[in-house]
Scaffold this motif. Sequence first.
Motif, PDB file in Angstrom:
ATOM      1  N   ARG A   1       0.920  -1.070  -0.194  1.00  0.00           N
ATOM      2  CA  ARG A   1       0.391  -0.153  -0.037  1.00  0.00           C
ATOM      3  C   ARG A   1       1.146   1.663   0.367  1.00  0.00           C
ATOM      4  NH1 ARG A   1      -4.534  -1.873   2.778  1.00  0.00           N
ATOM      5  NH2 ARG A   1      -3.313  -2.249   5.139  1.00  0.00           N
ATOM      6  N   GLU A   2       2.412   1.395   1.068  1.00  0.00           N
ATOM      7  CA  GLU A   2       2.803   2.459   0.865  1.00  0.00           C
ATOM      8  C   GLU A   2       3.894   2.549  -0.759  1.00  0.00           C
ATOM      9  OE1 GLU A   2       6.532   3.657   3.704  1.00  0.00           O
ATOM     10  OE2 GLU A   2       4.588   2.624   4.766  1.00  0.00           O
ATOM     11  N   ILE A   3       3.613   1.642  -1.116  1.00  0.00           N
ATOM     12  CA  ILE A   3       4.049   1.484  -2.680  1.00  0.00           C
ATOM     13  C   ILE A   3       3.229   2.160  -3.387  1.00  0.00           C
ATOM     14  CG2 ILE A   3       5.514   0.533  -4.404  1.00  0.00           C
ATOM     15  CD1 ILE A   3       6.781  -1.392  -2.156  1.00  0.00           C
ATOM     16  N   PHE A   4       2.344   1.856  -3.182  1.00  0.00           N
ATOM     17  CA  PHE A   4       0.956   2.012  -4.573  1.00  0.00           C
ATOM     18  C   PHE A   4       1.056   3.668  -3.759  1.00  0.00           C
ATOM     19  CE2 PHE A   4      -2.993   3.500  -4.813  1.00  0.00           C
ATOM     20  CZ  PHE A   4      -3.791   2.699  -6.321  1.00  0.00           C
ATOM     21  N   PHE A   5       0.758   3.838  -2.979  1.00  0.00           N
ATOM     22  CA  PHE A   5       0.510   5.651  -3.402  1.00  0.00           C
ATOM     23  C   PHE A   5       1.684   6.128  -2.739  1.00  0.00           C
ATOM     24  CE2 PHE A   5      -2.852   3.773   0.828  1.00  0.00           C
ATOM     25  CZ  PHE A   5      -3.650   4.105  -0.370  1.00  0.00           C
ATOM     26  N   GLN A   6       2.950   5.615  -2.662  1.00  0.00           N
ATOM     27  CA  GLN A   6       4.272   6.670  -3.530  1.00  0.00           C
ATOM     28  C   GLN A   6       4.022   6.815  -4.631  1.00  0.00           C
ATOM     29  OE1 GLN A   6       6.598   8.073  -1.423  1.00  0.00           O
ATOM     30  NE2 GLN A   6       5.499   8.009   1.108  1.00  0.00           N
TER      31      GLN A   6
ATOM     32  N   ARG B   1       1.998   9.737  -5.031  1.00  0.00           N
ATOM     33  CA  ARG B   1       2.275  10.443  -5.233  1.00  0.00           C
ATOM     34  C   ARG B   1       3.241  11.196  -6.119  1.00  0.00           C
ATOM     35  NH1 ARG B   1       5.258  12.061   0.226  1.00  0.00           N
ATOM     36  NH2 ARG B   1       5.218  14.060   0.520  1.00  0.00           N
ATOM     37  N   TRP B   2       4.258  10.409  -6.737  1.00  0.00           N
ATOM     38  CA  TRP B   2       5.015  10.377  -7.376  1.00  0.00           C
ATOM     39  C   TRP B   2       4.516  10.686  -8.938  1.00  0.00           C
ATOM     40  CZ3 TRP B   2       8.205  14.473  -5.279  1.00  0.00           C
ATOM     41  CH2 TRP B   2       8.349  13.783  -3.460  1.00  0.00           C
ATOM     42  N   LYS B   3       3.401   9.993  -9.331  1.00  0.00           N
ATOM     43  CA  LYS B   3       2.736   9.877 -10.957  1.00  0.00           C
ATOM     44  C   LYS B   3       4.655   8.821 -11.081  1.00  0.00           C
ATOM     45  CE  LYS B   3       0.420  14.008 -10.639  1.00  0.00           C
ATOM     46  NZ  LYS B   3       0.000  15.243 -11.306  1.00  0.00           N
ATOM     47  N   LYS B   4       4.924   7.736 -10.275  1.00  0.00           N
ATOM     48  CA  LYS B   4       5.199   6.851 -11.019  1.00  0.00           C
ATOM     49  C   LYS B   4       4.704   5.597 -11.271  1.00  0.00           C
ATOM     50  CE  LYS B   4       9.593   8.593  -9.335  1.00  0.00           C
ATOM     51  NZ  LYS B   4      10.494   7.496  -8.199  1.00  0.00           N
TER      52      LYS B   4
END
Length: 100
Positions: free
Chosen positions: A88-93, A96-99
Motif C-alpha cells: 500500500r505504501e509503495i502504491f501511494f508513493q 504521489r510521484w506519478k510513477k
Amino acid sequence: MLLNKGQTELEILQNRFTSYISAAIQRRRNDYIRQVLRYRQTEVEVERIFKEQSTAAESDIWEELPLLMCIENNQLLCALKAITEREREIFFQSIRWKKF
C-alpha cells in the motif's frame, strides 16, 4: 385612472384625492419591490456564505479522516485492503510521484 371633467369644486377635490391615492399606491408598490429585492440579495449572500463555510468544514472533515475512509471507489478500497501495508505504501508513493 379615470378622472371626471373637474368642473365643480367637488370634482376638482375628487380628482386631487384620486391623484394623491394613485401616487401613494405607486410609491408603496415601488418601496415593496425594493424591499423584496433587498431581501433576495441578502438571501443570496447568506446562501453564498453558508456554502463557503460548509465547503470549508467538509474539507476539514475529509482531511481528518484516514486515507482509506476517504476512498469512494469500492473496488479500489477492497484491493487496497487486500494488499500488505508495504505494498500500500509503495502504491501511494507511486501515485504521489506519478510513477505508473
